[in-house]
Design a protein around this motif. Structure first.
Motif, mmCIF file in Angstrom:
data_model
loop_
_atom_site.group_PDB
_atom_site.id
_atom_site.type_symbol
_atom_site.label_atom_id
_atom_site.label_comp_id
_atom_site.label_asym_id
_atom_site.label_seq_id
_atom_site.Cartn_x
_atom_site.Cartn_y
_atom_site.Cartn_z
ATOM 1 N N ASP A 1 0.829 -1.206 0.000
ATOM 2 C CA ASP A 1 0.000 0.000 0.000
ATOM 3 C C ASP A 1 0.867 1.262 0.000
ATOM 4 O O ASP A 1 0.542 2.244 -0.658
ATOM 5 C CB ASP A 1 -0.910 0.014 1.239
ATOM 6 C CG ASP A 1 -1.927 -1.106 1.234
ATOM 7 O OD1 ASP A 1 -2.679 -1.223 0.256
ATOM 8 O OD2 ASP A 1 -1.966 -1.879 2.212
ATOM 9 N N LEU A 2 1.948 1.224 0.762
ATOM 10 C CA LEU A 2 2.851 2.382 0.805
ATOM 11 C C LEU A 2 3.534 2.583 -0.540
ATOM 12 O O LEU A 2 3.735 3.715 -0.993
ATOM 13 C CB LEU A 2 3.889 2.191 1.920
ATOM 14 C CG LEU A 2 3.297 2.037 3.332
ATOM 15 C CD1 LEU A 2 4.382 1.649 4.337
ATOM 16 C CD2 LEU A 2 2.605 3.326 3.781
ATOM 17 N N VAL A 3 3.887 1.472 -1.183
ATOM 18 C CA VAL A 3 4.494 1.563 -2.523
ATOM 19 C C VAL A 3 3.497 2.177 -3.500
ATOM 20 O O VAL A 3 3.828 3.099 -4.260
ATOM 21 C CB VAL A 3 4.952 0.162 -3.001
ATOM 22 C CG1 VAL A 3 5.387 0.212 -4.464
ATOM 23 C CG2 VAL A 3 6.086 -0.364 -2.122
ATOM 24 N N LEU A 4 2.257 1.671 -3.474
ATOM 25 C CA LEU A 4 1.262 2.196 -4.423
ATOM 26 C C LEU A 4 0.970 3.664 -4.133
ATOM 27 O O LEU A 4 0.820 4.469 -5.064
ATOM 28 C CB LEU A 4 -0.013 1.343 -4.365
ATOM 29 C CG LEU A 4 -1.097 1.698 -5.400
ATOM 30 C CD1 LEU A 4 -0.569 1.653 -6.834
ATOM 31 C CD2 LEU A 4 -2.302 0.750 -5.265
ATOM 32 N N VAL B 1 -3.664 6.289 3.008
ATOM 33 C CA VAL B 1 -2.247 6.266 3.402
ATOM 34 C C VAL B 1 -1.841 7.628 3.944
ATOM 35 O O VAL B 1 -1.170 7.724 4.981
ATOM 36 C CB VAL B 1 -1.332 5.835 2.231
ATOM 37 C CG1 VAL B 1 0.138 6.071 2.570
ATOM 38 C CG2 VAL B 1 -1.552 4.361 1.888
ATOM 39 N N LYS B 2 -2.266 8.683 3.253
ATOM 40 C CA LYS B 2 -1.941 10.056 3.690
ATOM 41 C C LYS B 2 -2.372 10.345 5.114
ATOM 42 O O LYS B 2 -1.807 11.212 5.770
ATOM 43 C CB LYS B 2 -2.685 11.048 2.782
ATOM 44 C CG LYS B 2 -1.887 11.612 1.657
ATOM 45 C CD LYS B 2 -2.678 12.774 1.084
ATOM 46 C CE LYS B 2 -2.007 13.364 -0.126
ATOM 47 N NZ LYS B 2 -2.902 14.298 -0.823
ATOM 48 N N GLU B 3 -3.437 9.684 5.558
ATOM 49 C CA GLU B 3 -3.986 9.945 6.888
ATOM 50 C C GLU B 3 -3.390 9.061 7.980
ATOM 51 O O GLU B 3 -3.748 9.208 9.149
ATOM 52 C CB GLU B 3 -5.514 9.797 6.869
ATOM 53 C CG GLU B 3 -6.214 10.858 6.017
ATOM 54 C CD GLU B 3 -5.837 12.287 6.434
ATOM 55 O OE1 GLU B 3 -5.800 12.559 7.656
ATOM 56 O OE2 GLU B 3 -5.548 13.107 5.542
ATOM 57 N N ARG B 4 -2.531 8.124 7.614
ATOM 58 C CA ARG B 4 -1.841 7.355 8.664
ATOM 59 C C ARG B 4 -1.040 8.342 9.509
ATOM 60 O O ARG B 4 -0.256 9.144 8.948
ATOM 61 C CB ARG B 4 -0.867 6.347 8.037
ATOM 62 C CG ARG B 4 -1.497 5.356 7.101
ATOM 63 C CD ARG B 4 -2.256 4.271 7.782
ATOM 64 N NE ARG B 4 -1.413 3.426 8.616
ATOM 65 C CZ ARG B 4 -1.870 2.340 9.245
ATOM 66 N NH1 ARG B 4 -3.142 1.980 9.116
ATOM 67 N NH2 ARG B 4 -1.073 1.618 9.989
#
Lengths: 272, 272
Positions: free
Chosen positions: A202-205, A239-242
């Motif tokens: 997910d971080l890669v995408l 992901v941005k909101e992690r």
């Protein structure tokens, strides 16, 4: 280590910070590694943060032949950064390889405790994102030779970028939409690619989409309007909101795009 | 599986033959998988061996969306072949990912019992060989678009191939020469990349060299004369002499190069 393997010297503790060794001045492929380290809350140093471009001097010894003397002789020579050093035992290169190493160590492979094969599913997702949404965008401005300037391959770049936004980008986004809609991605209300939990894929995408939005804003806006990447963009926002990612993205450690993989050239910013 | 994880159904036995699912009519990326299966002496079926081009019909359902119903719902949709199916539990894609899975299962990661990190060193070597000596040769005849014919990108192919034989091929061969001369490769009289024993990365490098020799015979002959790939060619010959590999290469299962990754075009056969 067990008593049965006396020939190999004891390995040093892995409870030491990581060292990321990468070119300064651009996020590049190092950024995929940084995001995993940041999400994991891992202690690490980053040669990109060295003053006065000292990062380049840190990279060169690794790829010009000799490994630093502290290294375990089991470490092979390295081809290119990003490079991850962990204690005196391990010096690794190859982006998807470092990601797998970190993902396994830091709980970023969902379901691994139940199913050791989970790592191969997540690894495949990361490899496919890197192939299609990192390496192919790079080749849109360097289709002929990485050793030449963009200006020396502009006509070819134009053709390649046209094909990318028309054929390849929708194909890869469509693939990840299918993954996100599959049973393997977990329940419908989770935004992640695999097993209903955040994985390093997910971080890669996320980083791939961030770069592609920067490089091809018109094509991404069109695909968004057409509903062709709804789930992918929901993952991107999630992901941005992690909390750790959000803090990282707001920090000075997050570098701006420049002359790396993801570049903005107006003439390549095609709608598709 | 343990009693503590009752939510996951018992997995089927892995003591079943592998299925390799790949396009018929060309060795392609499937060949890297075949060489590992052959060296391991593993039982496998191969869709490339189906009569009358039936292999293509075997590939399409996997990459057009739906997975075959017998598959574990933990399997994600797949992007492209080669695909490895193992029992009902596991369907994987991405060449380096399948290679790692098989390498770990079949003792093709030297030193793994002493040092679990060995897998990451071998994985990096395989990834680098595939990047530089499989993907880059492919892009020498398809620098603009995989969806177009070579004939539609001949001028760009010429430029890309010139750069490849002059810059990239010597760079990648030089890297593997360094690896083969390093302490990590084992004693001086062993021909292998890592740990003094055959690894799956050796099989990958063998196939890369075989393909590059087919596609760029003039450049390879020149680099050989100049002593720039002595150790790499010794590894190549040593792989050929492995009994199971030798039998495989002499069998009808070994396919001829055609319109796949490694192609012979006289105009691209440059000396460098």
């Amino acid at each position: 280590m067990t008593e049965e393997t006396p020939s190999k010297r004891p390995r040093s503790s892995k409870d030491v910070p990581y060292e990321l060794i990468y070119w300064p001045g651009l996020p590049g492929r190092g950024e995929f590694i940084r995001l995993v380290l940041e999400e994991a809350g891992a202690a690490y140093t980053d040669t990109a943060q060295l003053p006065d471009g000292g990062g380049a001097a840190s990279v060169l010894p690794y790829i010009q032949g000799a490994l630093p003397p502290a290294s375990d002789p089991s470490n092979t020579p390295l081809f290119a950064p990003p490079i991850l050093k962990h204690g005196d035992d391990l010096v690794l290169n190859q982006t998807p390889n470092i990601l797998l190493y970190l993902g396994l160590r830091h709980g970023l492979v969902p379901g691994l405790h139940n199913d050791p094969d989970a790592q191969f599913r997540v690894n495949a997702l990361a490899l496919t994102a890197l192939d299609g949404l990192c390496n192919e965008p790079h080749d849109c401005h360097h289709p002929i030779a990485t050793g030449l300037y963009y200006e020396d391959q502009k006509a070819e770049s134009q053709r390649r970028a046209e094909d990318f936004v028309k054929e390849r980008l929708p194909k890869f986004l469509g693939y990840f939409e299918r993954v996100l809609g599959s049973a393997a991605s977990g329940k419908e209300d989770t935004p992640w690619l695999y097993g209903g939990e955040l994985s390093y894929a997910d971080l890669v995408l996320f980083q791939c989409i961030d770069g592609v939005k920067f490089m091809f804003p018109k094509a991404m806006a069109k695909l968004d309007r057409e509903g062709k990447c709804t789930r992918v963009l929901a993952l991107y926002e999630a992901v941005k909101e992690r909390p750790r990612i959000k803090a990282y993205l707001g920090s000075e450690r997050r570098q701006k795009y420049s002359n790396g993989i993801y570049r903005y050239y107006e003439e390549l910013d095609l709608e598709g």
